[in-house]
Design a protein around this motif. Structure first.
Motif, PDB file in Angstrom:
ATOM      1  N   ASP A   1     -18.471   1.359 -12.764  1.00 49.31           N
ATOM      2  CA  ASP A   1     -19.813   0.898 -12.378  1.00 49.31           C
ATOM      3  C   ASP A   1     -19.865  -0.611 -12.135  1.00 49.31           C
ATOM      4  N   ASP A   2     -18.933  -1.341 -12.694  1.00 49.47           N
ATOM      5  CA  ASP A   2     -18.894  -2.804 -12.588  1.00 49.47           C
ATOM      6  C   ASP A   2     -18.816  -3.245 -11.118  1.00 49.47           C
ATOM      7  N   PRO A   3     -19.847  -3.955 -10.598  1.00 54.63           N
ATOM      8  CA  PRO A   3     -19.869  -4.364  -9.191  1.00 54.63           C
ATOM      9  C   PRO A   3     -18.663  -5.234  -8.798  1.00 54.63           C
ATOM     10  N   GLU A   4     -18.204  -6.069  -9.732  1.00 55.31           N
ATOM     11  CA  GLU A   4     -17.051  -6.925  -9.429  1.00 55.31           C
ATOM     12  C   GLU A   4     -15.793  -6.078  -9.215  1.00 55.31           C
ATOM     13  N   LYS A   5     -15.651  -5.054 -10.038  1.00 55.52           N
ATOM     14  CA  LYS A   5     -14.495  -4.161  -9.898  1.00 55.52           C
ATOM     15  C   LYS A   5     -14.606  -3.333  -8.616  1.00 55.52           C
ATOM     16  N   GLN A   6     -15.805  -2.918  -8.293  1.00 60.07           N
ATOM     17  CA  GLN A   6     -16.009  -2.152  -7.053  1.00 60.07           C
ATOM     18  C   GLN A   6     -15.651  -2.991  -5.827  1.00 60.07           C
ATOM     19  N   LYS A   7     -16.059  -4.258  -5.853  1.00 57.25           N
ATOM     20  CA  LYS A   7     -15.768  -5.168  -4.745  1.00 57.25           C
ATOM     21  C   LYS A   7     -14.259  -5.376  -4.615  1.00 57.25           C
ATOM     22  N   PHE A   8     -13.581  -5.538  -5.749  1.00 53.47           N
ATOM     23  CA  PHE A   8     -12.129  -5.753  -5.729  1.00 53.47           C
ATOM     24  C   PHE A   8     -11.409  -4.487  -5.260  1.00 53.47           C
ATOM     25  N   ALA A   9     -11.930  -3.325  -5.659  1.00 56.90           N
ATOM     26  CA  ALA A   9     -11.352  -2.050  -5.204  1.00 56.90           C
ATOM     27  C   ALA A   9     -11.412  -1.967  -3.682  1.00 56.90           C
ATOM     28  N   GLU A  10     -12.554  -2.368  -3.125  1.00 60.98           N
ATOM     29  CA  GLU A  10     -12.724  -2.338  -1.662  1.00 60.98           C
ATOM     30  C   GLU A  10     -11.729  -3.273  -0.979  1.00 60.98           C
ATOM     31  N   GLU A  11     -11.537  -4.451  -1.561  1.00 59.89           N
ATOM     32  CA  GLU A  11     -10.559  -5.413  -1.015  1.00 59.89           C
ATOM     33  C   GLU A  11      -9.161  -4.814  -1.000  1.00 59.89           C
ATOM     34  N   LEU A  12      -8.790  -4.209  -2.110  1.00 58.34           N
ATOM     35  CA  LEU A  12      -7.453  -3.617  -2.229  1.00 58.34           C
ATOM     36  C   LEU A  12      -7.255  -2.469  -1.252  1.00 58.34           C
ATOM     37  N   VAL A  13      -8.265  -1.625  -1.135  1.00 58.34           N
ATOM     38  CA  VAL A  13      -8.170  -0.480  -0.227  1.00 58.34           C
ATOM     39  C   VAL A  13      -8.073  -0.968   1.220  1.00 58.34           C
ATOM     40  N   THR A  14      -8.852  -1.990   1.562  1.00 52.52           N
ATOM     41  CA  THR A  14      -8.800  -2.568   2.914  1.00 52.52           C
ATOM     42  C   THR A  14      -7.413  -3.141   3.212  1.00 52.52           C
ATOM     43  N   TYR A  15      -6.785  -3.703   2.188  1.00 48.57           N
ATOM     44  CA  TYR A  15      -5.472  -4.336   2.356  1.00 48.57           C
ATOM     45  C   TYR A  15      -4.345  -3.319   2.602  1.00 48.57           C
ATOM     46  N   THR A  16      -4.592  -2.041   2.306  1.00 46.17           N
ATOM     47  CA  THR A  16      -3.515  -1.052   2.463  1.00 46.17           C
ATOM     48  C   THR A  16      -2.970  -1.009   3.886  1.00 46.17           C
ATOM     49  N   ASP A  17      -3.820  -1.173   4.889  1.00 45.94           N
ATOM     50  CA  ASP A  17      -3.350  -1.141   6.289  1.00 45.94           C
ATOM     51  C   ASP A  17      -2.313  -2.229   6.547  1.00 45.94           C
ATOM     52  N   THR A  18      -2.628  -3.449   6.129  1.00 42.45           N
ATOM     53  CA  THR A  18      -1.702  -4.583   6.283  1.00 42.45           C
ATOM     54  C   THR A  18      -0.439  -4.318   5.480  1.00 42.45           C
ATOM     55  N   PHE A  19      -0.610  -3.876   4.255  1.00 40.40           N
ATOM     56  CA  PHE A  19       0.513  -3.622   3.360  1.00 40.40           C
ATOM     57  C   PHE A  19       1.503  -2.636   4.002  1.00 40.40           C
ATOM     58  N   LEU A  20       0.994  -1.513   4.465  1.00 42.98           N
ATOM     59  CA  LEU A  20       1.871  -0.481   5.036  1.00 42.98           C
ATOM     60  C   LEU A  20       2.563  -0.983   6.303  1.00 42.98           C
ATOM     61  N   LYS A  21       1.801  -1.631   7.165  1.00 43.62           N
ATOM     62  CA  LYS A  21       2.366  -2.142   8.421  1.00 43.62           C
ATOM     63  C   LYS A  21       3.523  -3.107   8.142  1.00 43.62           C
ATOM     64  N   GLU A  22       3.317  -4.013   7.202  1.00 47.22           N
ATOM     65  CA  GLU A  22       4.338  -5.021   6.900  1.00 47.22           C
ATOM     66  C   GLU A  22       5.559  -4.422   6.200  1.00 47.22           C
ATOM     67  N   ILE A  23       5.345  -3.505   5.279  1.00 46.18           N
ATOM     68  CA  ILE A  23       6.497  -2.914   4.578  1.00 46.18           C
ATOM     69  C   ILE A  23       7.312  -2.061   5.542  1.00 46.18           C
ATOM     70  N   TYR A  24       6.639  -1.224   6.316  1.00 44.55           N
ATOM     71  CA  TYR A  24       7.381  -0.416   7.294  1.00 44.55           C
ATOM     72  C   TYR A  24       8.123  -1.316   8.286  1.00 44.55           C
ATOM     73  N   GLY A  25       7.467  -2.386   8.694  1.00 44.12           N
ATOM     74  CA  GLY A  25       8.087  -3.331   9.632  1.00 44.12           C
ATOM     75  C   GLY A  25       9.328  -3.997   9.050  1.00 44.12           C
ATOM     76  N   SER A  26       9.338  -4.196   7.739  1.00 43.03           N
ATOM     77  CA  SER A  26      10.457  -4.888   7.092  1.00 43.03           C
ATOM     78  C   SER A  26      11.743  -4.065   7.121  1.00 43.03           C
ATOM     79  N   PHE A  27      11.630  -2.754   7.323  1.00 49.97           N
ATOM     80  CA  PHE A  27      12.820  -1.898   7.339  1.00 49.97           C
ATOM     81  C   PHE A  27      13.778  -2.299   8.466  1.00 49.97           C
ATOM     82  N   LYS A  28      13.213  -2.908   9.503  1.00 51.15           N
ATOM     83  CA  LYS A  28      14.069  -3.287  10.642  1.00 51.15           C
ATOM     84  C   LYS A  28      14.313  -4.796  10.664  1.00 51.15           C
ATOM     85  N   GLY A  29      13.924  -5.478   9.579  1.00 51.50           N
ATOM     86  CA  GLY A  29      14.109  -6.931   9.538  1.00 51.50           C
ATOM     87  C   GLY A  29      14.700  -7.374   8.217  1.00 51.50           C
ATOM     88  N   ASP A  30      14.140  -8.445   7.678  1.00 47.66           N
ATOM     89  CA  ASP A  30      14.584  -8.983   6.399  1.00 47.66           C
ATOM     90  C   ASP A  30      13.610  -8.505   5.317  1.00 47.66           C
TER      91      ASP A  30
END
Length: 239
Positions: free
Chosen positions: A111-140
């Motif tokens: 119920d904590d609004p601060e935790k809810q806001k942080f959860a949203e930030e983390l969930v939004t970041y998953t797209d960037t996270f996945l793109k960069e990790i998958y991309g790293s397989f062909k790089g450094d």
């Protein structure tokens, strides 16, 4: 690692020749693939909320999928998809929220609004996270993937009342669990890169995750993960 107290029997995956279930008969069904990390998000949510008797698991073989799935169930022809109240909902991040808010069981968002806001930030970041990790397989890997695992390590420092992103296990953890599971296996096996090295909080997060029955029951076969990722992401050269 804890052993599941009641291992769920995994029904066989439906293939092109399989008959469809009795669609839209009032049964709630979760269509998944055992190897798909996106589908695993919805599957974990179902399990940790204790909905095994309320939501039937319908696994699909993505390499040999039945035509009726696209025609009658989900036009996008992807998993996961949830058949509920005569409609079908897709997209794994949406389904984490949908299953959490439309069914009984422990809430996966505090119920904590601060935790809810942080959860949203983390969930939004998953797209960037996945793109960069998958991309790293062909790089450094260290250079490209490292900063994104560091981001998670730092995120795990924000709330100190438990080992998970919001302290207690939540939607934010589910958004990452199936992917961290695969990245840890694949990066160690192929690149000898340990994602937990110098990241004690991430190591603890993985350790605690592996004590949750509802998650353990959804885990992929490590050999299969390496095999699939190698065939999908590695350039095979023939001499």
């Amino acid at each position: 690692m804890a052993t599941p107290s009641a291992q769920e029997i995994r029904p066989p995956s439906l293939i092109s020749s399989s008959e469809p279930p009795s669609l839209f008969d009032g049964t709630t069904r979760l269509y998944i693939s055992y190897i798909c990390p996106f589908a695993q998000r919805a599957w974990i949510t179902r399990n940790v909320k204790g909905l095994q008797d309320k939501i039937e698991l319908v696994p699909i073989d993505l390499q040999n999928r039945p035509a009726w799935y696209k025609e009658k169930v989900y036009a996008q022809n992807k998993v996961p998809a949830l058949e509920h109240n005569n409609k079908v909902i897709g997209e794994s991040l949406d389904l984490i929220k949908y299953i959490d808010s439309n069914f009984e069981g422990p809430s996966l968002l505090p119920d904590d609004p601060e935790k809810q806001k942080f959860a949203e930030e983390l969930v939004t970041y998953t797209d960037t996270f996945l793109k960069e990790i998958y991309g790293s397989f062909k790089g450094d890997v260290e250079k490209q993937a490292g900063p994104h695992f560091d981001y998670l390590e730092k995120a795990l420092e924000k709330f100190n009342n438990g080992p998970f992103f919001l302290g207690q296990f939540s939607q934010a953890d589910i958004a990452y669990a199936s992917f961290i599971e695969r990245f840890q296996i694949f990066l160690q096996e192929v690149f000898n890169y340990d994602i937990t090295s110098w990241r004690p909080k991430l190591a603890k997060w993985i350790e605690e995750l592996n004590k949750i029955d509802g998650y353990i029951q959804t885990k992929a076969d490590p050999k299969k993960v390496v095999e699939i990722y190698k065939s999908r992401f590695m350039v095979v050269t023939h001499t």
